[in-house]
Design a protein around this motif. Structure first.
Motif, PDB file in Angstrom:
ATOM      1  N   LEU A   1       0.827  -1.214   0.000  1.00  0.00           N
ATOM      2  CA  LEU A   1       0.000   0.000   0.000  1.00  0.00           C
ATOM      3  C   LEU A   1       0.855   1.256   0.000  1.00  0.00           C
ATOM      4  O   LEU A   1       0.332   2.362  -0.102  1.00  0.00           O
ATOM      5  CB  LEU A   1      -0.912   0.021   1.231  1.00  0.00           C
ATOM      6  CG  LEU A   1      -1.974  -1.070   1.321  1.00  0.00           C
ATOM      7  CD1 LEU A   1      -2.682  -0.993   2.664  1.00  0.00           C
ATOM      8  CD2 LEU A   1      -2.972  -0.922   0.192  1.00  0.00           C
ATOM      9  N   ALA A   2       2.137   1.084   0.091  1.00  0.00           N
ATOM     10  CA  ALA A   2       3.034   2.227   0.295  1.00  0.00           C
ATOM     11  C   ALA A   2       3.515   2.828  -1.013  1.00  0.00           C
ATOM     12  O   ALA A   2       4.640   3.271  -1.120  1.00  0.00           O
ATOM     13  CB  ALA A   2       4.211   1.816   1.167  1.00  0.00           C
ATOM     14  N   ASP A   3       2.668   2.825  -1.980  1.00  0.00           N
ATOM     15  CA  ASP A   3       3.030   3.444  -3.255  1.00  0.00           C
ATOM     16  C   ASP A   3       1.812   4.158  -3.826  1.00  0.00           C
ATOM     17  O   ASP A   3       0.727   3.572  -3.903  1.00  0.00           O
ATOM     18  CB  ASP A   3       3.538   2.382  -4.229  1.00  0.00           C
ATOM     19  CG  ASP A   3       3.957   2.997  -5.560  1.00  0.00           C
ATOM     20  OD1 ASP A   3       5.125   3.342  -5.718  1.00  0.00           O
ATOM     21  OD2 ASP A   3       3.069   3.130  -6.444  1.00  0.00           O
ATOM     22  N   PRO A   4       1.973   5.400  -4.202  1.00  0.00           N
ATOM     23  CA  PRO A   4       0.841   6.190  -4.690  1.00  0.00           C
ATOM     24  C   PRO A   4       0.118   5.519  -5.852  1.00  0.00           C
ATOM     25  O   PRO A   4      -1.117   5.457  -5.877  1.00  0.00           O
ATOM     26  CB  PRO A   4       1.486   7.493  -5.150  1.00  0.00           C
ATOM     27  CG  PRO A   4       2.791   7.565  -4.461  1.00  0.00           C
ATOM     28  CD  PRO A   4       3.235   6.159  -4.223  1.00  0.00           C
ATOM     29  N   ASN A   5       0.885   5.003  -6.786  1.00  0.00           N
ATOM     30  CA  ASN A   5       0.247   4.389  -7.948  1.00  0.00           C
ATOM     31  C   ASN A   5      -0.541   3.144  -7.584  1.00  0.00           C
ATOM     32  O   ASN A   5      -1.589   2.876  -8.169  1.00  0.00           O
ATOM     33  CB  ASN A   5       1.303   4.069  -9.003  1.00  0.00           C
ATOM     34  CG  ASN A   5       1.822   5.325  -9.675  1.00  0.00           C
ATOM     35  OD1 ASN A   5       1.073   6.248  -9.962  1.00  0.00           O
ATOM     36  ND2 ASN A   5       3.121   5.378  -9.907  1.00  0.00           N
ATOM     37  N   ARG A   6      -0.036   2.403  -6.619  1.00  0.00           N
ATOM     38  CA  ARG A   6      -0.790   1.215  -6.214  1.00  0.00           C
ATOM     39  C   ARG A   6      -2.071   1.615  -5.495  1.00  0.00           C
ATOM     40  O   ARG A   6      -3.115   0.965  -5.657  1.00  0.00           O
ATOM     41  CB  ARG A   6       0.083   0.318  -5.340  1.00  0.00           C
ATOM     42  CG  ARG A   6       1.132  -0.438  -6.144  1.00  0.00           C
ATOM     43  CD  ARG A   6       1.653  -1.653  -5.411  1.00  0.00           C
ATOM     44  NE  ARG A   6       2.528  -1.325  -4.299  1.00  0.00           N
ATOM     45  CZ  ARG A   6       3.840  -1.147  -4.422  1.00  0.00           C
ATOM     46  NH1 ARG A   6       4.413  -1.272  -5.595  1.00  0.00           N
ATOM     47  NH2 ARG A   6       4.574  -0.864  -3.370  1.00  0.00           N
ATOM     48  N   LEU A   7      -2.020   2.669  -4.719  1.00  0.00           N
ATOM     49  CA  LEU A   7      -3.238   3.136  -4.068  1.00  0.00           C
ATOM     50  C   LEU A   7      -4.256   3.583  -5.104  1.00  0.00           C
ATOM     51  O   LEU A   7      -5.453   3.320  -4.973  1.00  0.00           O
ATOM     52  CB  LEU A   7      -2.909   4.298  -3.118  1.00  0.00           C
ATOM     53  CG  LEU A   7      -2.179   3.921  -1.825  1.00  0.00           C
ATOM     54  CD1 LEU A   7      -1.853   5.154  -1.004  1.00  0.00           C
ATOM     55  CD2 LEU A   7      -3.037   2.968  -1.006  1.00  0.00           C
ATOM     56  N   ARG A   8      -3.758   4.219  -6.142  1.00  0.00           N
ATOM     57  CA  ARG A   8      -4.681   4.670  -7.176  1.00  0.00           C
ATOM     58  C   ARG A   8      -5.261   3.484  -7.933  1.00  0.00           C
ATOM     59  O   ARG A   8      -6.418   3.498  -8.348  1.00  0.00           O
ATOM     60  CB  ARG A   8      -3.959   5.620  -8.131  1.00  0.00           C
ATOM     61  CG  ARG A   8      -3.378   6.833  -7.415  1.00  0.00           C
ATOM     62  CD  ARG A   8      -3.533   8.080  -8.207  1.00  0.00           C
ATOM     63  NE  ARG A   8      -2.743   8.112  -9.420  1.00  0.00           N
ATOM     64  CZ  ARG A   8      -2.875   9.036 -10.365  1.00  0.00           C
ATOM     65  NH1 ARG A   8      -3.749   9.999 -10.205  1.00  0.00           N
ATOM     66  NH2 ARG A   8      -2.130   9.009 -11.434  1.00  0.00           N
ATOM     67  N   ILE A   9      -4.450   2.470  -8.113  1.00  0.00           N
ATOM     68  CA  ILE A   9      -4.956   1.252  -8.744  1.00  0.00           C
ATOM     69  C   ILE A   9      -6.080   0.660  -7.908  1.00  0.00           C
ATOM     70  O   ILE A   9      -7.149   0.311  -8.413  1.00  0.00           O
ATOM     71  CB  ILE A   9      -3.825   0.219  -8.921  1.00  0.00           C
ATOM     72  CG1 ILE A   9      -2.873   0.673 -10.034  1.00  0.00           C
ATOM     73  CG2 ILE A   9      -4.392  -1.152  -9.251  1.00  0.00           C
ATOM     74  CD1 ILE A   9      -1.670  -0.228 -10.223  1.00  0.00           C
ATOM     75  N   LEU A  10      -5.849   0.566  -6.613  1.00  0.00           N
ATOM     76  CA  LEU A  10      -6.894   0.036  -5.734  1.00  0.00           C
ATOM     77  C   LEU A  10      -8.149   0.887  -5.830  1.00  0.00           C
ATOM     78  O   LEU A  10      -9.271   0.370  -5.850  1.00  0.00           O
ATOM     79  CB  LEU A  10      -6.396   0.020  -4.280  1.00  0.00           C
ATOM     80  CG  LEU A  10      -5.496  -1.131  -3.870  1.00  0.00           C
ATOM     81  CD1 LEU A  10      -5.152  -1.033  -2.400  1.00  0.00           C
ATOM     82  CD2 LEU A  10      -6.190  -2.464  -4.160  1.00  0.00           C
ATOM     83  N   SER A  11      -7.937   2.174  -5.881  1.00  0.00           N
ATOM     84  CA  SER A  11      -9.070   3.085  -5.960  1.00  0.00           C
ATOM     85  C   SER A  11      -9.861   2.867  -7.239  1.00  0.00           C
ATOM     86  O   SER A  11     -11.094   2.796  -7.227  1.00  0.00           O
ATOM     87  CB  SER A  11      -8.555   4.520  -5.880  1.00  0.00           C
ATOM     88  OG  SER A  11      -9.599   5.432  -6.053  1.00  0.00           O
ATOM     89  N   ILE A  12      -9.164   2.735  -8.328  1.00  0.00           N
ATOM     90  CA  ILE A  12      -9.832   2.540  -9.608  1.00  0.00           C
ATOM     91  C   ILE A  12     -10.543   1.194  -9.642  1.00  0.00           C
ATOM     92  O   ILE A  12     -11.694   1.083 -10.054  1.00  0.00           O
ATOM     93  CB  ILE A  12      -8.808   2.629 -10.765  1.00  0.00           C
ATOM     94  CG1 ILE A  12      -8.261   4.047 -10.869  1.00  0.00           C
ATOM     95  CG2 ILE A  12      -9.442   2.205 -12.076  1.00  0.00           C
ATOM     96  CD1 ILE A  12      -7.199   4.227 -11.933  1.00  0.00           C
ATOM     97  N   VAL A  13      -9.862   0.182  -9.169  1.00  0.00           N
ATOM     98  CA  VAL A  13     -10.462  -1.155  -9.190  1.00  0.00           C
ATOM     99  C   VAL A  13     -11.722  -1.192  -8.341  1.00  0.00           C
ATOM    100  O   VAL A  13     -12.753  -1.723  -8.740  1.00  0.00           O
ATOM    101  CB  VAL A  13      -9.458  -2.207  -8.679  1.00  0.00           C
ATOM    102  CG1 VAL A  13     -10.151  -3.531  -8.438  1.00  0.00           C
ATOM    103  CG2 VAL A  13      -8.327  -2.383  -9.679  1.00  0.00           C
TER     104      VAL A  13
END
Lengths: 130, 130
Positions: free
Chosen positions: A50-62
């Motif tokens: 979870l410690a990466d902005p892009n991964r958080l955004r991926i989770l958000s989009i998904v």
DNA sequence: TCGATACATCGACACTCGTCGATGCCTAGC
DNA sequence: GCTAGGCATCGACGAGTGTCGATGTATCGA
């Protein structure tokens, strides 16, 4: 040898169950209070996902997509990342148990693992999160 | 960079509010659905503070200590880390808004920021945590 | 069967992170 | 003032991470 705080009293234990941990101060308690090293490492691995902005955004989009599933190509554009990079992030989150991969035809659809985020949240605040 | 310390947190929608995001598949939606880049970065920074086993153990020890506060020397031993390393981790968590530092005499006592973990947990799972 | 497409994997690169020893600062006690 | 001790900071090093282009793999349609 100073002894500042030293009142053996324990409350519940946020941040995950703990065992013993009341050395006066600066005393080689040494034992396994706190998280066991192994548990801490497993937990850290999940937070690292979870410690990466892009991964958080991926989770958000998904999580906000119609059926809570998304294919790689849906992510590459809004994130301004190359396809290999997106695949890399997705793999990390799958291995962390946050996402699942389902391949249908040529496409790979990613969706949230039910309860994965909840259980992580529960680790942070065992009782509730308001 | 300013000091975070208890940043505002939102709940609602899982993993943070999102807008629209239902392109059929592979369509240049392009816009700013999902987390705003800035928000994602701020969130990731806080999770990054949790993405280390030793820091998780520090949180565990601090939260389970009698008065929920601990001095550096209490941490160095059980973690098997040097004092500079412990100070480094503590600084990271203070800057992430997870801990506060209070210096009394020669000792520095660290304690949890009330609600910090809860708000992070709420970001992960807005409604509840099991 | 062949080409196109969606995705995964590989290799490489720059950058960040965790850790340490050495050193400096600050407070308490003499 | 001077010394001792707790802690922060600095500089350095190795390991890990995010990103990319190039390439491999699998599926679908012609």
């Amino acid at each position: 040898m100073p002894t500042p705080v030293a009142t053996p009293v324990r409350r519940e234990s946020p941040v995950v169950p703990v065992q013993e941990s009341e050395a006066p101060c600066c005393v080689p308690s040494h034992g396994q209070e706190s998280l066991l090293a192994g548990e801490a490492e497993a937990l850290a691995a999940r937070f690292k996902a979870l410690a990466d902005p892009n991964r958080l955004r991926i989770l958000s989009i998904v999580s906000s997509s119609p059926e809570a599933e998304t294919c790689v190509c849906d992510l590459s554009e809004p994130l301004n990342l190359g396809q290999p990079t997106v695949s890399h992030h997705l793999k990390i989150m799958v291995e962390a148990g946050l996402l699942t991969r389902e391949k249908r035809g040529v496409w790979a659809y990613y969706s949230l693992v039910p309860g994965a985020l909840d259980s992580l949240a529960a680790t942070l605040s065992p009782k509730a999160s308001r």
